[in-house]
Design a protein around this motif. Structure first.
Motif, short mmCIF file in Angstrom:
data_model
loop_
_atom_site.label_atom_id
_atom_site.label_comp_id
_atom_site.label_asym_id
_atom_site.label_seq_id
_atom_site.Cartn_x
_atom_site.Cartn_y
_atom_site.Cartn_z
N CYS A 1 0.83 -1.21 0.00
CA CYS A 1 0.00 0.00 0.00
C CYS A 1 0.86 1.25 0.00
CB CYS A 1 -0.92 0.01 1.21
SG CYS A 1 -0.08 -0.20 2.80
N MET A 2 1.96 1.22 0.74
CA MET A 2 2.83 2.38 0.84
C MET A 2 3.61 2.59 -0.46
SD MET A 2 4.02 1.83 4.82
CE MET A 2 5.29 3.07 4.79
N GLU A 3 3.86 1.52 -1.17
CA GLU A 3 4.51 1.66 -2.48
C GLU A 3 3.59 2.36 -3.46
OE1 GLU A 3 5.76 -2.15 -3.84
OE2 GLU A 3 7.02 -2.56 -2.08
N GLY A 4 2.28 2.11 -3.33
CA GLY A 4 1.33 2.71 -4.27
C GLY A 4 0.86 4.09 -3.87
N CYS A 5 1.16 4.53 -2.64
CA CYS A 5 0.64 5.79 -2.11
C CYS A 5 0.94 6.96 -3.06
CB CYS A 5 1.26 6.06 -0.75
SG CYS A 5 0.75 7.64 -0.01
N ASN A 6 -0.09 7.74 -3.36
CA ASN A 6 0.08 8.88 -4.27
C ASN A 6 1.02 9.96 -3.72
OD1 ASN A 6 -1.39 8.18 -6.56
ND2 ASN A 6 -3.32 8.84 -5.67
N ARG A 7 1.26 9.95 -2.41
CA ARG A 7 2.20 10.93 -1.86
C ARG A 7 3.60 10.71 -2.42
NH1 ARG A 7 0.51 14.71 2.32
NH2 ARG A 7 2.38 15.68 1.50
N ASN A 8 3.91 9.48 -2.83
CA ASN A 8 5.23 9.20 -3.38
C ASN A 8 5.53 10.08 -4.59
OD1 ASN A 8 6.20 7.14 -1.65
ND2 ASN A 8 4.81 5.68 -2.60
N THR A 9 4.50 10.56 -5.26
CA THR A 9 4.70 11.43 -6.42
C THR A 9 5.31 12.76 -5.99
OG1 THR A 9 2.73 10.45 -7.43
CG2 THR A 9 3.52 12.50 -8.39
N TYR A 10 5.08 13.14 -4.73
CA TYR A 10 5.48 14.47 -4.27
C TYR A 10 6.53 14.45 -3.17
CZ TYR A 10 1.08 15.38 -6.67
OH TYR A 10 0.07 15.41 -7.59
N ASP A 11 6.41 13.53 -2.22
CA ASP A 11 7.37 13.52 -1.11
C ASP A 11 7.50 12.11 -0.55
OD1 ASP A 11 4.93 13.49 0.61
OD2 ASP A 11 4.85 15.63 0.16
N GLU A 12 6.99 11.85 0.63
CA GLU A 12 7.11 10.54 1.27
C GLU A 12 5.76 9.86 1.39
OE1 GLU A 12 10.64 10.08 4.35
OE2 GLU A 12 9.25 11.61 5.01
N SER A 13 5.76 8.58 1.23
CA SER A 13 4.54 7.79 1.41
C SER A 13 3.97 7.98 2.80
CB SER A 13 4.86 6.30 1.18
OG SER A 13 3.83 5.49 1.69
N LEU A 14 2.67 7.86 2.88
CA LEU A 14 2.01 7.80 4.19
C LEU A 14 2.50 6.56 4.94
CD1 LEU A 14 -0.35 9.38 5.63
CD2 LEU A 14 -1.82 7.53 4.86
N ASN A 15 2.77 6.71 6.23
CA ASN A 15 3.22 5.57 7.04
C ASN A 15 2.00 4.75 7.46
OD1 ASN A 15 4.36 3.73 8.75
ND2 ASN A 15 5.38 5.24 10.06
N VAL A 16 1.46 4.01 6.51
CA VAL A 16 0.27 3.20 6.78
C VAL A 16 0.56 2.16 7.85
CG1 VAL A 16 -1.45 1.65 5.76
CG2 VAL A 16 -0.55 3.56 4.42
N GLY A 17 1.74 1.54 7.78
CA GLY A 17 2.08 0.49 8.73
C GLY A 17 2.08 0.98 10.16
N GLY A 18 2.58 2.20 10.38
CA GLY A 18 2.62 2.74 11.74
C GLY A 18 1.22 2.95 12.31
N ILE A 19 0.30 3.45 11.48
CA ILE A 19 -1.08 3.66 11.94
C ILE A 19 -1.79 2.33 12.13
CG2 ILE A 19 -3.29 4.71 11.33
CD1 ILE A 19 -1.68 6.82 9.75
N GLU A 20 -1.54 1.39 11.22
CA GLU A 20 -2.14 0.06 11.34
C GLU A 20 -1.69 -0.61 12.64
OE1 GLU A 20 -2.07 -4.26 9.01
OE2 GLU A 20 -0.81 -2.61 8.33
N ARG A 21 -0.43 -0.44 13.00
CA ARG A 21 0.06 -1.05 14.23
C ARG A 21 -0.63 -0.46 15.46
NH1 ARG A 21 6.37 -1.91 16.15
NH2 ARG A 21 5.99 -1.91 18.39
N TYR A 22 -0.81 0.85 15.47
CA TYR A 22 -1.49 1.50 16.60
C TYR A 22 -2.89 0.93 16.76
CZ TYR A 22 -3.50 5.23 19.47
OH TYR A 22 -4.12 5.93 20.46
N LEU A 23 -3.61 0.80 15.65
CA LEU A 23 -4.97 0.27 15.70
C LEU A 23 -4.97 -1.23 16.01
CD1 LEU A 23 -6.43 2.13 12.59
CD2 LEU A 23 -6.86 2.68 15.00
N GLY A 24 -4.01 -1.95 15.44
CA GLY A 24 -3.93 -3.39 15.69
C GLY A 24 -3.65 -3.72 17.14
N ASP A 25 -2.74 -2.97 17.76
CA ASP A 25 -2.45 -3.18 19.18
C ASP A 25 -3.66 -2.85 20.04
OD1 ASP A 25 0.08 -3.99 18.48
OD2 ASP A 25 1.09 -2.16 19.15
N MET A 26 -4.42 -1.83 19.62
CA MET A 26 -5.65 -1.48 20.34
C MET A 26 -6.66 -2.62 20.25
SD MET A 26 -8.29 1.67 19.57
CE MET A 26 -8.94 0.82 18.11
#
Length: 788
Positions: free
Chosen positions: A213-238
């Protein structure tokens, strides 16, 4: 312009049947097809055009008992000039008059105006960007207006017109932008439930997933991909911490018994979704603990074992039964399991060593077996000089683990060049930080031995890994050799399925050493399904999870039970009409990153990477573009008809204004195959009602509103009794300003209430870089409509 077939149907019925055919479009007035047929505008052209202009009875303008009836083929000129329209629906005449030049107005039809595509700066001026653009509404996945020219674009969010690339790249198709929107709103539980629709173990995948998902993130066109994994981990641990709120057993049993052989991620996923829906589930596992690769192939510094154990414990609390240290084929046969089950799933993974015919191969060690030993707490140093053959994530785990266990020198050698290694970039970086040497572009040729022991390995140069078709077909230079000293050689270049348990069982068909999975993950034996690596070969955890869910759905269909709870939840989730984002998303260029232990502090039993805290999670979610189309709805007639509360009659049904105008940003998505607009019915306004259509544009000869206000208003002694307000060219759909309407109803209309209503109407606006002026302009136009 490309050739197409032009058809004049003789009746609405004939036209309807033609429109059900693929590659067919309808033509009303003619101007509605200019954009479709213009060279270079759209990637696909129609094969046939169905002309409705010659159909009888579709151009009437008349008053009946239920209001004004306007035929779909009535031209805008007819509406603009009609005395019938002007008498009671004067604002509709104004809206029709405001459309473009007289030439277009003479030709364009009412239905064509209502059904036209939305307008975008880039549609009109693609040359500014150098030609063709990656447009989400056409065939791409990016709206250039988010970070580019956007002065004429939406101030109320974007329209979801295609699958976002983050979701499209995820094998489980997680609706990532949807749960990011919930995180931004502080709705963490709702966000977690969106993930659980496709993935019951986000605490695990967030730590080990390749995050395509982070490889496909449209932010890569401009700067850095969204850190999807970091947010997923926060929710997963919850989710794991509050599992009783998210992962509950069924309210009632459905009487069906399912057996799952193997407890890898595919099997555990199927167990979760089936048990949640009332199936009795028993999982057979040959190891002493469930989890498959999660427990035995992934090092604890990447995935702590207590995370896996917590998830298994949740399944047990839901009522899933685990039979561990049970070798199917030896301790119990597949036949016996099949006879006591309504259905069986096979998820036995790929644990067997593949042999490649390497001279001296018998002296090497299988990398996966090494990881299994380590996960069984055999923590001895593997050797002094270790060579790892392979370039994937398993090879990385083997190399880093060997180094942390005390090997002095660890060298990884793989066929691929650095930029095309199958291992994740962060894993490569971690290995290099810890002193692992990586040698690219070489394949194994021969194991060297001295006194019957390994002393080194010879590699041959590999200048090309893939052939011209992209298939794996390495080319070697046998004259260009490399020798590396070693006392231990770990082979990590693949795994194969162990299908011995099938011997003597039902004839489950295999193919290329794997179980052959048919549509719906069926096997050749009725009632037996298979999913995960045993059907695909070694793959990612998230791909196995996707296979587990698909298999669970296939099993419930086979068992003829109701839809799974997860299917019901996904179908019931409300989808927002317009996707929102934060004003700051364009400026937060740097992704939030979790802390990584220093090289000195890393160990076998400590997790390398920490999680993000809540503030970092919310900050990171605010970087999400929530990718959609930011172009605006251009129809003047739609705005006014929506404000009047018109109904749209087709050859199949009657649609209210909200459904037709605001149900979707594409009318073709609202209409059914073969459905044709026949007429518009506008109710008679209440006595004393005033109606206004006001439009701002740069030039009167151009049919592109910068902003428009359509409204009806009825006062009694200065008190607002009825009001309907619609903003045009402000969003991908005409915006009905319901909160402002509710505020005004029953109030005295004063300068102060008019000002407050305008503020309420625009309080949810999300300006882009260049279109903030539209917000103030809209407030002025609303106040002007209200008389102030």
């Amino acid at each position: 312009m490309k050739n197409f077939t032009y058809i004049n149907p003789s009746s609405v019925e004939d036209a309807s049947e033609l429109l059900k055919q693929s590659g067919t479009v309808v033509m009303g007035g003619g101007t509605d097809l200019i954009g479709v047929l213009k060279d270079g505008l759209l990637p696909e052209y129609p094969e046939q055009v169905v002309n409705l202009k010659k159909l009888p009875g579709l151009s009437q303008i008349e008053v009946k008992e239920d209001g004004l009836h306007i035929g779909a083929e009535a031209t805008l000129r007819q509406v603009a000039d009609s005395e019938t329209v002007k008498e009671h629906w004067g604002a509709l005449s104004t809206a029709a008059t405001s459309v473009a030049t007289p030439n277009i107005r003479n030709t364009a039809t009412v239905a064509g105006n209502l059904c036209q595509d939305i307008r975008c700066w880039y549609y009109r001026y693609p040359d500014i960007l150098g030609g063709k653009i990656d447009c989400a509404r056409k065939s791409g996945h990016l709206c250039s207006a988010m970070m580019g020219e956007n002065r004429y674009h939406s101030i109320f969010g974007a329209a979801k017109v295609c699958e976002t690339p983050c979701t499209g790249n995820c094998p489980a198709h997680t609706d990532i932008s949807a749960y990011m929107e919930m995180v931004r709103a502080g709705r963490y539980e709702d966000a977690a439930r969106v993930i659980l629709e496709v993935n019951p173990m986000p605490a695990i995948t967030s730590r080990v997933c390749a995050h395509f998902c982070m490889e496909g993130c449209n932010r890569n066109t401009y700067d850095e991909s969204l850190n999807v994994g970091g947010i997923e981990r926060y929710l997963g641990d919850m989710v794991l911490e509050h599992s009783e709120d998210f992962m509950q057993g069924p309210k009632e049993e459905n009487g069906k018994k399912i057996s799952i052989v193997g407890s890898g991620p595919a099997g555990l996923t199927a167990a979760f979704y089936l048990r949640q829906s009332g199936f009795a589930v028993t999982v057979y596992e040959k190891q002493k603990e469930p989890g498959g690769c999660l427990s035995y192939a992934i090092p604890a510094y990447r995935l702590p074992k207590d995370i896996v154990r917590k998830f298994v414990s949740v399944l047990e609390n839901m009522g899933v039964t685990f039979c561990c240290s049970c070798n199917v084929g030896t301790d119990i046969t597949l036949d016996e399991i099949y006879k006591i089950s309504d259905s069986v799933m096979l998820d036995t993974g790929t644990w067997k060593r593949p042999l490649i015919g390497l001279a001296g191969e018998e002296l090497t060690r299988f990398g996966l077996e090494f990881l299994i030993d380590v996960n069984n707490y055999i923590l001895d140093r593997p050797g002094s000089d270790v060579v790892v053959v392979g370039g994937g994530n398993v090879a990385m785990d083997v190399a880093i683990t060997a180094k942390r266990l005390g090997a002095h020198n660890v060298t990884m050698v793989c066929l691929e060049q650095r930029d095309s290694m199958p291992a994740n970039e962060e894993e490569v970086t971690r290995a290099l930080e810890e002193g692992v040497k990586i040698v690219n572009g070489w394949g194994p040729k021969e194991v060297l031995r001295t006194d019957g022991k390994v002393s080194g390995i010879v590699f041959k140069n590999c200048p090309q890994v893939l052939d011209e078709t992209g298939r794996f077909n390495p080319v070697y230079d046998e004259n260009n050799l490399l020798t590396v000293d070693a006392d231990v050689i770990m082979m990590a270049i693949g795994q194969k399925a162990d299908l011995d348990f099938l011997e003597g069982a039902y004839e489950v068909e295999t193919e290329r050493g794997r179980i052959k999975a048919l549509e719906g993950n069926k096997t050749s034996v009725e009632g037996i399904f298979a999913g995960g690596d045993v059907t695909t070969g070694p793959a990612t955890v998230i791909k196995a999870i996707a296979a587990g869910k698909d298999t669970a759905i296939a099993i419930r269909k086979y068992c003829q039970t109701d839809a799974l709870e997860v299917e019901k939840a996904a179908a019931a989730r409300l989808k927002e009409k317009l996707a929102s984002f934060t004003n700051e998303c364009r400026h937060n260029h740097e992704a939030a990153k979790a802390s990584l232990l220093s090289v000195e502090d890393r160990a076998m039993d400590k997790e390398d990477l920490s999680g993000l805290d809540e503030s970092a999670v919310k900050h990171e979610a605010s970087r999400c573009f929530n990718c959609g189309c930011l172009a605006v709805n251009p129809s003047d007639m739609a705005n006014m008809l929506y404000a009047y509360g018109a109904k749209i009659r087709t050859n199949m049904r009657e649609l209210d204004a909200e459904t037709f105008f605001a149900g979707s940003t594409r009318v073709k998505d609202t209409l059914k195959p073969g459905e044709i607009v026949l007429e518009i019915v506008v109710p008679m306004p209440s006595e004393g009602t005033t109606a206004v259509y006001d439009k701002y544009r740069t030039r009167k000869s151009i049919d592109f509103a910068i902003l428009a206000v359509a409204g009806t208003l009825r006062l009694e002694e200065g008190i607002v009794k009825e009001i309907s307000l619609v903003l045009g060219a402000a969003a991908p759909i005409p915006m009905k300003l319901q909160e402002a309407e509710q505020y005004l109803l029953g109030k005295e209309l004063t300068e102060e209430t008019a000002k407050e209503a305008a503020e309420i109407a625009l309080k949810k606006a999300i300006p882009l870089e260049m279109n903030g002026y539209k917000i103030e302009m809209a407030k002025v136009m609303i106040r002007r409509f209200l008389g102030f």
